[in-house]
Design a protein around this motif. Structure first.
Motif, PDB file in Angstrom:
ATOM      1  N   VAL A  87       0.817  -1.220   0.000  1.00 32.65           N
ATOM      2  CA  VAL A  87       0.000   0.000   0.000  1.00 32.65           C
ATOM      3  C   VAL A  87       0.847   1.266   0.000  1.00 32.65           C
ATOM      4  CG1 VAL A  87      -1.742   1.311   1.284  1.00 32.65           C
ATOM      5  CG2 VAL A  87      -1.912  -1.183   1.146  1.00 32.65           C
ATOM      6  N   GLN A  88       1.844   1.316   0.894  1.00 34.08           N
ATOM      7  CA  GLN A  88       2.649   2.536   1.042  1.00 34.08           C
ATOM      8  C   GLN A  88       3.866   2.576   0.121  1.00 34.08           C
ATOM      9  OE1 GLN A  88       1.494   5.031   2.847  1.00 34.08           O
ATOM     10  NE2 GLN A  88      -0.251   3.779   3.510  1.00 34.08           N
ATOM     11  N   ARG A  89       4.512   1.447  -0.040  1.00 32.60           N
ATOM     12  CA  ARG A  89       5.734   1.423  -0.850  1.00 32.60           C
ATOM     13  C   ARG A  89       5.457   1.063  -2.306  1.00 32.60           C
ATOM     14  NH1 ARG A  89      10.650   1.585   1.415  1.00 32.60           N
ATOM     15  NH2 ARG A  89      11.076   2.223  -0.723  1.00 32.60           N
ATOM     16  N   ASN A  90       4.275   0.530  -2.591  1.00 36.50           N
ATOM     17  CA  ASN A  90       3.883   0.172  -3.963  1.00 36.50           C
ATOM     18  C   ASN A  90       4.906  -0.738  -4.640  1.00 36.50           C
ATOM     19  OD1 ASN A  90       2.201   0.243  -6.231  1.00 36.50           O
ATOM     20  ND2 ASN A  90       3.345   1.909  -7.162  1.00 36.50           N
ATOM     21  N   VAL A  91       5.362  -1.743  -3.888  1.00 31.64           N
ATOM     22  CA  VAL A  91       6.354  -2.666  -4.454  1.00 31.64           C
ATOM     23  C   VAL A  91       5.673  -3.608  -5.448  1.00 31.64           C
ATOM     24  CG1 VAL A  91       7.802  -2.589  -2.379  1.00 31.64           C
ATOM     25  CG2 VAL A  91       6.103  -4.422  -2.626  1.00 31.64           C
ATOM     26  N   ALA A  92       6.451  -4.207  -6.322  1.00 28.05           N
ATOM     27  CA  ALA A  92       5.929  -5.190  -7.282  1.00 28.05           C
ATOM     28  C   ALA A  92       5.509  -6.454  -6.532  1.00 28.05           C
ATOM     29  CB  ALA A  92       6.991  -5.519  -8.320  1.00 28.05           C
ATOM     30  N   ALA A  93       4.620  -7.219  -7.155  1.00 28.18           N
ATOM     31  CA  ALA A  93       4.125  -8.453  -6.535  1.00 28.18           C
ATOM     32  C   ALA A  93       5.267  -9.412  -6.210  1.00 28.18           C
ATOM     33  CB  ALA A  93       3.105  -9.127  -7.452  1.00 28.18           C
ATOM     34  N   ALA A  94       6.248  -9.506  -7.120  1.00 25.38           N
ATOM     35  CA  ALA A  94       7.382 -10.418  -6.903  1.00 25.38           C
ATOM     36  C   ALA A  94       8.216  -9.977  -5.705  1.00 25.38           C
ATOM     37  CB  ALA A  94       8.250 -10.480  -8.155  1.00 25.38           C
ATOM     38  N   THR A  95       8.320  -8.672  -5.488  1.00 24.27           N
ATOM     39  CA  THR A  95       9.090  -8.142  -4.358  1.00 24.27           C
ATOM     40  C   THR A  95       8.384  -8.463  -3.049  1.00 24.27           C
ATOM     41  OG1 THR A  95       9.882  -6.350  -5.768  1.00 24.27           O
ATOM     42  CG2 THR A  95      10.121  -6.042  -3.394  1.00 24.27           C
ATOM     43  N   GLN A  96       7.061  -8.291  -3.035  1.00 24.66           N
ATOM     44  CA  GLN A  96       6.288  -8.621  -1.838  1.00 24.66           C
ATOM     45  C   GLN A  96       6.404 -10.115  -1.528  1.00 24.66           C
ATOM     46  OE1 GLN A  96       1.986  -8.643  -2.086  1.00 24.66           O
ATOM     47  NE2 GLN A  96       1.780  -7.507  -0.166  1.00 24.66           N
ATOM     48  N   ALA A  97       6.372 -10.942  -2.569  1.00 18.59           N
ATOM     49  CA  ALA A  97       6.498 -12.397  -2.383  1.00 18.59           C
ATOM     50  C   ALA A  97       7.870 -12.761  -1.834  1.00 18.59           C
ATOM     51  CB  ALA A  97       6.256 -13.111  -3.713  1.00 18.59           C
TER      52      ALA A  97
END
Length: 322
Positions: free
Chosen positions: A65-75
């Motif tokens: 939400v705040q950092r708007n990272v890519a899905a792969a980064t969150q994973a």
């Protein structure tokens, strides 16, 4: 507190020890520790053992939400924390609840034409030209090209073995025909230097952690010599002075300069050669499963993105304009 109580190893040392016992790559080690440290800082330096699923959920949601990272980064962040709790703290996370998933769109990779790739490669000097040629001709990641050893080239079978690629997996890929003579000559030069006890090869090359304990003399054998050694020496985990492979960042800088000099007008880098390898093979009618194997993709969907780059994702449908 009892003055004789045994002090627990620092969390950093615990993580490193478990990662190396499980034979994860150095890149995975660095990545996991980055996310573990980030998680701890996000929660005001609380120790992970005093936190759990709720804090992991909050951190992952904040990344999306705040950092708007890519899905792969969150994973990747989730993988690091699952590893920490299950393997290091022996306190598996279990159900972490509903996490807000990252919706950052996945962009199509930048690819080069064959002519553009060769324009960049021809502006590079040794050893960078050969490294870039292998990234393009064999589909290697920059780290995989830098880590090649003499034993990884099989000139009879015309294959390159990639050791400990992404996900700690081995695979084989093409040894490009046009590079065979140059690579054979290059390896012969390393053999001559090794036989002649060249001062540059006097120190053993660095070895994977477990291997350096089991076969301490392997680092001085010709088979284990780096194709692209670093000019500087370094100290390994056992305190020995060794020679490491060429640093990835020096290759990236050289390629960046060559891209600028070539004036191709695209934001290209080392990984663009790998993207171009894949699209060129598909463009020439090669089976997508074969391309998947050569790239070492675990999931075919990762490889399929290249069909969209080529506009082949529409089942042969042609525009009504012609």
């Amino acid at each position: 507190m009892d003055g004789h109580q045994v002090q627990q190893p620092r969390l950093r040392d615990q993580v490193r020890a478990v990662i190396r016992v499980n034979r994860y790559s150095i890149r995975t080690e660095k990545s996991y520790w980055y996310w573990i440290r980030y998680f701890i800082r996000y929660h005001g330096m609380k120790h992970p053992r005093d936190m759990g699923p709720q804090e992991v959920n909050g951190f992952l949601t904040w990344l999306a939400v705040q950092r708007n990272v890519a899905a792969a980064t969150q994973a990747q962040a989730l993988n690091a924390l699952v590893f920490l709790y299950a393997k290091v703290l022996d306190k598996p996370l279990g159900e972490i609840g509903q996490v807000v998933r990252s919706k950052k769109p996945k962009r199509l990779p930048v690819v080069l034409s064959h002519e553009e790739a060769m324009r960049i490669i021809n502006r590079l000097e040794a050893p960078y030209r050969l490294l870039a040629s292998l990234m393009y001709g064999s589909g290697l990641r920059v780290t995989e090209a830098c880590r090649l050893r003499v034993k990884d080239l099989d000139f009879n079978q015309q294959v390159i073995t990639v050791r400990d690629g992404k996900g700690a997996k081995d695979r084989t890929t093409l040894l490009p025909g046009p590079l065979t003579t140059e690579l054979e000559s290059y390896v012969d030069g390393i053999r001559r230097s090794w036989k002649g006890k060249d001062p540059a090869l006097r120190k053993p090359c660095s070895l994977p952690f477990a291997l350096s304990r089991k076969y301490p003399k392997a680092g001085s054998s010709i088979a284990w010599q780096w194709l692209f050694p670093s000019q500087a020496l370094s100290v390994d985990d056992l305190g020995n002075t060794v020679r490491h492979h060429i640093h990835v960042s020096s290759v990236q800088k050289a390629v960046k300069r060559a891209v600028e000099d070539a004036e191709i007008g695209k934001p290209a880098g080392c990984h663009t050669f790998r993207h171009t390898f894949a699209t060129e093979l598909l463009k020439r009618g090669n089976d997508i499963r074969t391309v998947q194997d050569l790239l070492g993709h675990a999931d075919l969907r990762t490889t399929q993105i290249y069909t969209h780059v080529l506009g082949q994702g529409f089942a042969g449908v042609r525009s009504p304009l012609g």
